[in-house]
Design a protein around this motif. Structure first.
Motif, short mmCIF file in Angstrom:
data_model
loop_
_atom_site.label_atom_id
_atom_site.label_comp_id
_atom_site.label_asym_id
_atom_site.label_seq_id
_atom_site.Cartn_x
_atom_site.Cartn_y
_atom_site.Cartn_z
N ALA A 187 69.83 10.82 -16.44
CA ALA A 187 69.34 10.30 -15.24
C ALA A 187 70.28 8.99 -14.76
O ALA A 187 70.54 8.21 -15.45
CB ALA A 187 68.07 9.65 -15.28
N ILE A 188 70.72 9.25 -13.50
CA ILE A 188 71.53 7.80 -12.88
C ILE A 188 71.00 7.62 -11.73
O ILE A 188 70.26 8.03 -11.06
CB ILE A 188 73.00 8.45 -12.92
N GLY A 189 71.35 6.25 -11.40
CA GLY A 189 70.94 5.59 -10.16
C GLY A 189 70.44 4.20 -10.41
O GLY A 189 70.77 3.31 -11.17
N TYR A 242 59.99 8.20 -13.40
CA TYR A 242 59.82 9.40 -13.22
C TYR A 242 60.65 10.33 -14.21
O TYR A 242 60.67 11.39 -14.44
CB TYR A 242 60.07 9.94 -11.73
N THR A 243 62.01 9.60 -14.48
CA THR A 243 62.97 10.18 -15.38
C THR A 243 62.25 10.47 -16.56
O THR A 243 62.61 11.65 -17.11
CB THR A 243 64.18 9.44 -15.53
N ILE A 272 71.18 16.68 -14.39
CA ILE A 272 71.35 15.32 -13.58
C ILE A 272 70.35 15.05 -12.57
O ILE A 272 70.51 15.97 -11.79
CB ILE A 272 72.62 15.15 -13.06
N THR A 273 69.69 14.05 -12.40
CA THR A 273 69.06 13.59 -11.30
C THR A 273 69.81 12.18 -10.75
O THR A 273 70.20 11.46 -11.72
CB THR A 273 67.61 13.20 -11.59
N GLY A 300 52.74 7.00 -8.69
CA GLY A 300 53.91 7.42 -7.79
C GLY A 300 55.02 7.85 -8.38
O GLY A 300 55.46 9.06 -8.24
N TYR A 301 55.18 7.44 -9.60
CA TYR A 301 56.36 8.10 -10.57
C TYR A 301 56.00 9.47 -11.00
O TYR A 301 56.94 10.39 -10.97
CB TYR A 301 56.64 7.27 -11.71
#
Length: 305
Positions: free
Chosen positions: A33-35, A52-53, A102-103, A227-228
């Motif tokens: 997971a990136i961001g 969420y990840t 990947i997200t 929300g997640y």
């Protein structure tokens, strides 16, 4: 604290379900997971918890073998330019080379740092010219990010996460202008994903313009666990429609403040001798278990995503 993070990561890596028979699944999953802080799991109280990840990783482990999961490349406050820089480091390149899932959460900070909010008055203001420039920069950087991931992670399926309306507490008359800019951002992300052969994940319909139940703090744009959960389920709507993060599957709250995270990292840095003595044991751990937070680093907490 160290034991918690290692145990939590180990829990995500356990195979506790049966693998799907669908051919598109890559087994075992190697998920990176990136961001920005949504990928990191920042809470409405500006702490770090399961986001969420983590929920995606947990649900993956219930349904298919998971060989690896890391959110080491997720940082609060990151813009698209920051994300692009982060994936070009030697450590990131090594990690991404083994990824097959990947997200990406990037783009909101390019825009939301221009929005001035007054929670007491329920108002939002921004300059359109600045917003236009920021969105164009986000478009260019996202295209570069996805092109870079194509090179660094040739075997990975990439999912670009969309964004929700982050200001449900403001007056209705104040929502449309900012909501329109977020719609433009989502359109940019979707077009960039399609151009790169990635998959866009729309999350705004799960939130709408009045999701105070998912974004409970009028002074903060981050979602709560519900929300997640909605974001994770939006991902599975694209990945495997029959997979869902149910309410009873939500991880129990266990937030860490940024101060606790930095302190834990400092303590980890002072334990060099102990690490050398347990070198054989450490070789069995995943890179994301190498720090108690699952991060390579954390920048100063910023009031954005």
């Amino acid at each position: 604290m160290k034991k918690y993070w290692i145990a939590a990561m180990a829990g995500f890596l356990l195979f506790s379900g049966t693998a799907s028979a669908q051919a598109e699944l890559k087994v075992p999953a190697a998920y990176i997971a990136i961001g920005d802080s949504l990928a990191a799991g920042q809470t409405p109280e500006r702490e770090i918890d399961a986001g969420y990840t983590d929920m995606i990783a947990q649900e993956l482990s219930r349904n298919q073998p998971v060989g690896f999961y890391s959110k080491n490349l997720a940082f609060p406050g990151f813009t698209t330019a920051d994300v692009l820089d982060s994936i070009q480091s030697d450590e990131a390149k090594e990690m991404l080379a083994s990824a097959n899932l990947i997200t990406v959460s990037a783009g909101a900070n390019d825009l939301l740092r221009l929005v001035q909010g007054d929670p007491a008055q329920g108002s939002l203001t921004f300059q359109q010219i600045q917003a236009d420039f920021a969105l164009n920069e986000a478009r260019k950087n996202m295209e570069l990010i996805l092109a870079e991931l194509t090179e660094l992670s040739p075997n990975a399926d990439v999912y670009v996460m969309g964004y929700y309306f982050a200001y449900p507490h403001v007056r209705d008359s104040q929502k449309s202008g900012t909501a329109k800019q977020l719609d433009r951002l989502n359109e940019i992300l979707e077009r960039s994903a399609e151009k790169a052969g990635a998959t866009f994940v729309s999350v705004d319909q799960s939130f709408g313009d009045d999701a105070v139940d998912k974004v409970p703090n009028a002074a903060d744009v981050h979602p709560n666990a519900a929300g997640y959960q909605a974001m994770a389920n939006a991902f599975f709507g694209e990945y495997q429609k029959t997979w869902t993060v149910e309410d009873f599957e939500l991880p129990p709250p266990n937030p860490l403040t940024f101060e606790q995270i930095m302190e834990a990292q400092e303590q980890e840095g002072d334990g060099g001798q102990e690490e050398e003595e347990s070198e054989a044991e450490e070789t069995a751990l995943r890179p994301s278990a190498g720090s108690p937070t699952g991060y390579l680093a954390l920048r100063e907490a910023l009031p954005y995503l």
